[in-house]
Scaffold this motif. Sequence first.
Motif, PDB file in Angstrom:
ATOM      1  N   PRO A  17       3.135  27.825  -0.356  1.00 37.07           N
ATOM      2  CA  PRO A  17       3.147  26.365  -0.182  1.00 37.07           C
ATOM      3  C   PRO A  17       3.232  25.912   1.275  1.00 37.07           C
ATOM      4  CG  PRO A  17       4.649  27.017  -1.939  1.00 37.07           C
ATOM      5  CD  PRO A  17       4.203  28.274  -1.278  1.00 37.07           C
ATOM      6  N   LEU A  18       3.780  26.759   2.145  1.00 38.87           N
ATOM      7  CA  LEU A  18       3.929  26.365   3.544  1.00 38.87           C
ATOM      8  C   LEU A  18       2.696  26.675   4.390  1.00 38.87           C
ATOM      9  CD1 LEU A  18       7.619  27.390   4.356  1.00 38.87           C
ATOM     10  CD2 LEU A  18       6.694  25.087   4.067  1.00 38.87           C
ATOM     11  N   GLU A  19       1.760  27.406   3.858  1.00 41.03           N
ATOM     12  CA  GLU A  19       0.576  27.766   4.636  1.00 41.03           C
ATOM     13  C   GLU A  19      -0.326  26.545   4.814  1.00 41.03           C
ATOM     14  OE1 GLU A  19      -0.839  29.167   7.008  1.00 41.03           O
ATOM     15  OE2 GLU A  19      -1.012  31.215   6.209  1.00 41.03           O
ATOM     16  N   MET A  20      -1.027  26.499   5.941  1.00 39.49           N
ATOM     17  CA  MET A  20      -2.027  25.468   6.203  1.00 39.49           C
ATOM     18  C   MET A  20      -3.267  26.146   6.772  1.00 39.49           C
ATOM     19  SD  MET A  20       0.438  22.589   8.040  1.00 39.49           S
ATOM     20  CE  MET A  20      -0.854  21.371   8.325  1.00 39.49           C
ATOM     21  N   SER A  21      -4.412  25.676   6.372  1.00 42.32           N
ATOM     22  CA  SER A  21      -5.638  26.195   6.974  1.00 42.32           C
ATOM     23  C   SER A  21      -5.748  25.692   8.407  1.00 42.32           C
ATOM     24  CB  SER A  21      -6.855  25.703   6.180  1.00 42.32           C
ATOM     25  OG  SER A  21      -7.005  24.295   6.327  1.00 42.32           O
ATOM     26  N   ARG A  75      11.527  18.753  -6.569  1.00 38.78           N
ATOM     27  CA  ARG A  75      11.083  19.948  -7.291  1.00 38.78           C
ATOM     28  C   ARG A  75       9.735  20.423  -6.775  1.00 38.78           C
ATOM     29  NH1 ARG A  75      12.011  24.662  -9.679  1.00 38.78           N
ATOM     30  NH2 ARG A  75      10.277  25.232 -11.059  1.00 38.78           N
ATOM     31  N   GLU A  76       8.830  19.508  -6.554  1.00 39.26           N
ATOM     32  CA  GLU A  76       7.496  19.855  -6.076  1.00 39.26           C
ATOM     33  C   GLU A  76       7.326  19.381  -4.640  1.00 39.26           C
ATOM     34  OE1 GLU A  76       5.621  21.715  -7.845  1.00 39.26           O
ATOM     35  OE2 GLU A  76       6.848  21.610  -9.657  1.00 39.26           O
ATOM     36  N   GLY A  77       6.430  20.043  -3.937  1.00 36.99           N
ATOM     37  CA  GLY A  77       6.194  19.707  -2.546  1.00 36.99           C
ATOM     38  C   GLY A  77       5.269  18.520  -2.379  1.00 36.99           C
ATOM     39  N   ALA A  78       4.958  18.204  -1.124  1.00 33.10           N
ATOM     40  CA  ALA A  78       4.092  17.073  -0.783  1.00 33.10           C
ATOM     41  C   ALA A  78       3.146  17.501   0.333  1.00 33.10           C
ATOM     42  CB  ALA A  78       4.951  15.888  -0.351  1.00 33.10           C
TER      43      ALA A  78
END
Length: 497
Positions: free
Chosen positions: A10-14, A63-66
């Motif tokens: 979840p923390l990865e970014m292209s 609970r879920e990311g943004a």
Amino acid sequence: MNDAPARRAPLEMSGAEFRRVGHDLVDRIAGLMDWLHDTSHPVTRAEGPAVIRRLLGTGPLPREGAPAGELVDAAATLLFDHSLFNGHPRFWGYITSPAAPIGILGDLLASAVNPNVGAYDLSPVATEIERQTVRWIAELIGYPAGCGGILVSGGNMANFVGFLAARKAKIPWDVRAAGGADPRARRIRIYCSSETHTWINKAADLFGLGHGSLVKIPAGADQRMSADALRAAIESDRKNGLIPIMVVGAAGTVSTGATDPLAAIAALCSEHDLWFHVDGAYGGFAACLPEASGDLKALARADSVAVDPHKWLYAPLEAGCALVRNGQALIDAFSYHPEYYRFDEHADEGAINFYELGPQNSRGFRALKVWLALRQAGRAGYEAMIRDDCALAADLYRSLGKYPAIEPLSCNLSITTFRYAPAELGTNEEYLNRVNTEILARLQSGGRVYPSNALVNGKYAIRACIVNFRTTREDVTVLPELVVQTGKEVAQVITPG
């Protein structure tokens, strides 16, 4: 055949997403820099915790990311709309400078590579940049360039490093093994001025010597330690069987910017074989000026010096620096070699492992922002900026003579102190202190200027500390007029009774 789904953190970014979010953020930061030059904007909104907590909300961890872009944009809005801005031209509170723009970029770059500057093998380029930065800082202030040194979080930690080096070098037992358990521990004496910052109390507490080991020499009316009183205290303690080990002198006290008689202290320490430490967290960098006082330049004779690049080198927080004349003293004070640390591959080339020179093992790349700024400004650039800050404080002090309602109190380096004390308010010190306390509170909450306070010979003072490359002469002329105006308002509601 492996049918497991590809991992998606979840923390990865292209690269494309990071570029888009990053460009948007840089644009907003650039806008902030333009905004800061407009002094019609407030230094602070002076909002209380209840306001900020309502903005953040009280819900549980989501609970879920943004999406990253939305989060970064929202965080920028929060910070830009609800902060105190030490980069504002009229921020003169405490000793915090604006962040040099190249330092902001340096922090971004350092975070991108994310080296652990604890060992050379983990951070080869970063280690050598820090080593060079330490040498350049020493050169800048006239300290021996062959010294040992390390970057730390700030003044407390830089002074702690010097304190611990002195403790190991001068205490006559194995202090790293016995600590304060040795029977002689209670007989140690460390000398400093009554104006010394509270880091010295924390150090005596944290490192096993206790507050009882401290001898605070009363400062005179000029806020400087008395060398004669220091000599008398050392000689008296020696006669009584106590063990003097260290003297701490100030190159720019936190309240008034006074510099202790460092040359005389250096001579006393040499005579009595004591460790001489200089707390130059604020004023040490002013030693770079050719016109600096002889006492300020005498920090070059110290066994250790603490300076803060995030003060008068205008680096973003955090950046302190400890310099120690004999680099081996740092290794003696801090080095351990556990089995799980095998960082000796380049020992024959003199590689530095900074975990051996200070209290941290894992260390961020603080040096990059300082190194870049040193290269951008050069010695001449820093001399000019520091000289300008001192000149503005002196201009402010001289201008106070035009205001009969104001009593000038002190001017040292780039700190000026004064108070509102018109003749009609009388001479009751407790009352005048109450009035000036309220004046400062109103100035700080008003947002037009942001000075701080000092206690000068028992008088509650308004204190302007200028370590701000954005401040101009026009900015400082606003302060005494606001003090007089605010003082009249306060005097109507706070009466001597």
